[in-house]
Enzyme design. Structure first.
Site, PDB file in Angstrom:
ATOM      1  N   SER A   1     -23.850 -20.708   5.599  1.00  0.00           N
ATOM      2  CA  SER A   1     -22.625 -21.491   5.565  1.00  0.00           C
ATOM      3  C   SER A   1     -22.922 -22.971   5.817  1.00  0.00           C
ATOM      4  O   SER A   1     -23.736 -23.560   5.115  1.00  0.00           O
ATOM      5  CB  SER A   1     -21.620 -20.921   6.572  1.00  0.00           C
ATOM      6  OG  SER A   1     -20.320 -21.378   6.332  1.00  0.00           O
TER       7      SER A   1
ATOM      8  N   ASP B   1     -17.711 -12.568  -0.764  1.00  0.00           N
ATOM      9  CA  ASP B   1     -17.343 -13.637   0.165  1.00  0.00           C
ATOM     10  C   ASP B   1     -15.965 -14.169  -0.220  1.00  0.00           C
ATOM     11  O   ASP B   1     -15.772 -14.669  -1.322  1.00  0.00           O
ATOM     12  CB  ASP B   1     -18.390 -14.755   0.087  1.00  0.00           C
ATOM     13  CG  ASP B   1     -18.290 -15.747   1.229  1.00  0.00           C
ATOM     14  OD1 ASP B   1     -17.177 -15.944   1.754  1.00  0.00           O
ATOM     15  OD2 ASP B   1     -19.328 -16.337   1.583  1.00  0.00           O
TER      16      ASP B   1
ATOM     17  N   HIS C   1     -18.543 -13.077   3.975  1.00  0.00           N
ATOM     18  CA  HIS C   1     -19.154 -14.344   4.384  1.00  0.00           C
ATOM     19  C   HIS C   1     -20.140 -14.156   5.523  1.00  0.00           C
ATOM     20  O   HIS C   1     -21.105 -14.917   5.640  1.00  0.00           O
ATOM     21  CB  HIS C   1     -18.070 -15.345   4.791  1.00  0.00           C
ATOM     22  CG  HIS C   1     -18.594 -16.730   4.997  1.00  0.00           C
ATOM     23  ND1 HIS C   1     -19.173 -17.467   3.982  1.00  0.00           N
ATOM     24  CD2 HIS C   1     -18.667 -17.519   6.112  1.00  0.00           C
ATOM     25  CE1 HIS C   1     -19.556 -18.653   4.444  1.00  0.00           C
ATOM     26  NE2 HIS C   1     -19.273 -18.700   5.719  1.00  0.00           N
TER      27      HIS C   1
END
Length: 212
Positions: free
Chosen positions: A38, A162, A190
């Site tokens: 991320s 995701d 995610h």
């Protein structure tokens, strides 16, 4: 997304200092595999720029993968627009951009941890904190260069389910700056390290074997 720590963390450099100190401490002839998830994609990118000779390969797991000579803030702004959130310089957000606890829990269940075991989601609900984007720091087009950052091999792990950084956005980053290899974990949300830990670990093992 990566979460901001204590109030003393005022800049992106403060945020990545532990990683930079680790890289500095490595022996001259030792290389590592860097993994960013991320927002952590920005962090490992800065480490690649500072220590390209110490990075064997960089692995982006549903992570922001910026390009040389282009302000990383542009990539972050593009993402925020897609999730319908406008970002100003150094603005803070809660993990779901709301302050209502019920809305936060729903957002985490639907967008971040939807394929994770229930106990992991319940633990995550206890931990949300404000997110600091460091947008102003990321607006510097000189942060990443082709000569240093661009010299490090990259691998991208796509998280196929995701709901936050959707697969289309991940693929767009890949198409703009193709890495050495792309791996797909189709049912990973995610938080792939919790939703598909064995598959993610296998990706890492395969990458490490190819580096040896």
């Amino acid at each position: 997304m990566e979460l901001a720590g204590p109030a003393a963390i005022l800049t992106l450099r403060d945020f990545v200092r532990p990683l930079m100190e680790l890289m500095t401490s490595l022996p001259q002839n030792e290389k590592v595999i860097l993994v960013g998830h991320s927002y952590g994609g920005f962090c490992i990118s800065l480490a690649m720029e500072s220590f390209p000779e110490k990075v064997e390969v960089a692995v982006y797991v549903a992570a922001f993968m910026p390009r040389p000579k282009i302000p990383p803030a542009l990539l972050l702004q593009e993402f925020l627009r897609e999730i319908k959130l406008e970002a100003s310089m150094n603005q803070k957000y809660t993990i779901d951009h709301n302050h209502d606890r019920g809305e936060t829990d729903d957002y985490m269940a639907e967008k971040l941890y939807q394929n994770c075991p229930p106990e992991d989601l319940e633990l995550a609900k206890m931990l949300p904190r404000p997110v600091k984007m460091f947008m102003e720091d990321l607006a510097d087009e000189s942060l990443l260069t082709e000569e240093r950052f661009g010299s490090v091999e990259r691998i991208f792990v796509v998280c196929g389910d995701d709901k936050l950084m959707e697969a289309d956005f991940q693929r767009r980053m890949i198409d703009r700056s193709p890495p050495k290899a792309v791996k797909l974990i189709e049912e990973a949300d995610h938080v792939a390290m919790l939703s598909k830990p064995h598959e993610l670990c296998q990706c890492f093992e395969d990458i490490a074997k190819n580096c040896s």
